[in-house]
Motif scaffolding. Sequence first.
Motif, PDB file in Angstrom:
ATOM      1  N   UNK A   1      11.741  16.457  18.573  1.00 41.15           N
ATOM      2  CA  UNK A   1      13.159  16.889  18.754  1.00 41.15           C
ATOM      3  C   UNK A   1      14.049  15.484  18.088  1.00 41.15           C
ATOM      4  N   UNK A   2      15.007  16.023  17.226  1.00 45.54           N
ATOM      5  CA  UNK A   2      16.046  14.943  16.665  1.00 45.54           C
ATOM      6  C   UNK A   2      17.022  14.803  17.574  1.00 45.54           C
ATOM      7  N   UNK A   3      17.579  13.375  17.965  1.00 47.37           N
ATOM      8  CA  UNK A   3      18.730  13.145  18.348  1.00 47.37           C
ATOM      9  C   UNK A   3      19.616  12.323  17.732  1.00 47.37           C
ATOM     10  N   UNK A   4      20.666  12.870  17.035  1.00 49.09           N
ATOM     11  CA  UNK A   4      21.153  11.914  16.196  1.00 49.09           C
ATOM     12  C   UNK A   4      22.833  11.600  16.917  1.00 49.09           C
ATOM     13  N   UNK A   5      22.911  10.107  17.207  1.00 52.14           N
ATOM     14  CA  UNK A   5      23.821   9.884  17.697  1.00 52.14           C
ATOM     15  C   UNK A   5      25.029   9.582  16.976  1.00 52.14           C
ATOM     16  N   UNK A   6      26.303  10.157  17.360  1.00 52.38           N
ATOM     17  CA  UNK A   6      27.623  10.317  16.667  1.00 52.38           C
ATOM     18  C   UNK A   6      28.611   9.363  17.163  1.00 52.38           C
ATOM     19  N   UNK A   7      28.309   8.822  18.520  1.00 51.84           N
ATOM     20  CA  UNK A   7      29.239   7.907  19.422  1.00 51.84           C
ATOM     21  C   UNK A   7      28.248   7.107  19.987  1.00 51.84           C
ATOM     22  N   UNK A   8      28.766   5.671  19.812  1.00 54.53           N
ATOM     23  CA  UNK A   8      27.896   4.754  20.646  1.00 54.53           C
ATOM     24  C   UNK A   8      28.440   4.714  21.996  1.00 54.53           C
ATOM     25  N   UNK A   9      27.407   3.960  22.868  1.00 47.09           N
ATOM     26  CA  UNK A   9      27.825   3.624  24.475  1.00 47.09           C
ATOM     27  C   UNK A   9      28.919   2.781  24.289  1.00 47.09           C
ATOM     28  N   UNK A  10      29.788   2.879  25.168  1.00 49.58           N
ATOM     29  CA  UNK A  10      31.144   2.059  25.224  1.00 49.58           C
ATOM     30  C   UNK A  10      32.066   2.465  24.237  1.00 49.58           C
ATOM     31  N   UNK A  11      31.889   3.812  23.599  1.00 48.23           N
ATOM     32  CA  UNK A  11      32.956   4.061  22.835  1.00 48.23           C
ATOM     33  C   UNK A  11      33.917   5.223  23.785  1.00 48.23           C
TER      34      UNK A  11
ATOM     35  N   UNK B   1      26.747  13.871  19.831  1.00 49.46           N
ATOM     36  CA  UNK B   1      25.554  13.787  19.357  1.00 49.46           C
ATOM     37  C   UNK B   1      25.072  15.177  18.746  1.00 49.46           C
ATOM     38  N   UNK B   2      24.268  15.194  17.758  1.00 47.08           N
ATOM     39  CA  UNK B   2      23.436  16.318  17.364  1.00 47.08           C
ATOM     40  C   UNK B   2      22.085  16.213  17.878  1.00 47.08           C
ATOM     41  N   UNK B   3      21.640  17.507  18.161  1.00 43.80           N
ATOM     42  CA  UNK B   3      20.167  17.729  18.630  1.00 43.80           C
ATOM     43  C   UNK B   3      19.404  18.777  17.793  1.00 43.80           C
ATOM     44  N   UNK B   4      18.509  18.646  17.251  1.00 42.99           N
ATOM     45  CA  UNK B   4      17.767  19.735  16.567  1.00 42.99           C
ATOM     46  C   UNK B   4      16.311  19.860  17.090  1.00 42.99           C
ATOM     47  N   UNK B   5      15.695  20.967  17.490  1.00 38.25           N
ATOM     48  CA  UNK B   5      14.303  21.100  17.651  1.00 38.25           C
ATOM     49  C   UNK B   5      14.101  22.278  18.494  1.00 38.25           C
ATOM     50  N   UNK B   6      12.833  22.427  19.112  1.00 39.81           N
ATOM     51  CA  UNK B   6      12.499  23.905  19.589  1.00 39.81           C
ATOM     52  C   UNK B   6      13.459  23.984  20.810  1.00 39.81           C
TER      53      UNK B   6
END
Length: 277
Positions: free
Chosen positions: A69-79, A88-93
């Motif tokens: 599963x791909x987990x692409x962070x668009x915002x960082x912790x503390x933002x 975040x964007x998530x791609x997978x089954x």
Amino acid sequence: MSKIKLSKEFIKSTVKLALNEDLYPSGDITSSLINKDNIVNVKLISNQKAIVGGLLFAKEAFSLIDNKIKFIVKKKDGTGVKKGSLVALIKGKAKNILIAERVALNFLSHISGIATKTNEFVRLAGKKTKICCTRKTIPNLRVIQKYAVKLGGGTNHRFNLSDEYLIKDNHIASSDLKSIVLKAIKNKKGKKITVEVDTIKQLKSILGLKFNTVLLDNMNLKNLRESVKIVKKLYETEASGNVSLKTVKAIASTGVNRISVGSITHSAPGVDFKLEI
């Protein structure tokens, strides 16, 4: 702003426990009905204005279920994010994303909730006064909750009972204020000493003794101001007791160095996030 650094192993073991709680003994019997080969693209969106926290926990939840599963962070912790922000964007089954969904969102919601509530107090208190958490944390979640406080711009108080001497009302009721402070000074071995007082009379009785912080508990604004003047530069000052978003600005205006707030950990509402397929 300094932050607690959480190890990969700590995050992994914490998330494993959470997944086990959700999946024992038979797994996700509902998601098992979905075609195992269905691939989906998912948006993780904030449903409200907030400070984001816990993305590494969310990412680990998906990874432990399916490391493809791909987990692409668009915002960082503390933002800070606005309502409707893409986090975040998530791609997978689809099946595996749904298995991990609730655990991932629970971590995000709780950590972001504490960070967001802490930040509200921090902004109201101003730059000269620190907002501190307490030991009023959910058992076994203290590390996570104190991490969240730091994300919100707050300051961590002692982590546990071994970190420093904190002489409170019940210690004093079980002994004598001056004698117990003197014992702490004698035994301190590099540990900081904080002494709680409820009255100006108590404060005056220990003036000049060599400790670090005086904790002014449940004092009204008039007594807080007077106590800060009495202490001057002898000790760091901290206020506590029934601190709320309505009162924190006035308490900070007394000149105290720190304000400890139990509600930022024990009563912070979770932030609402959603997964949109």
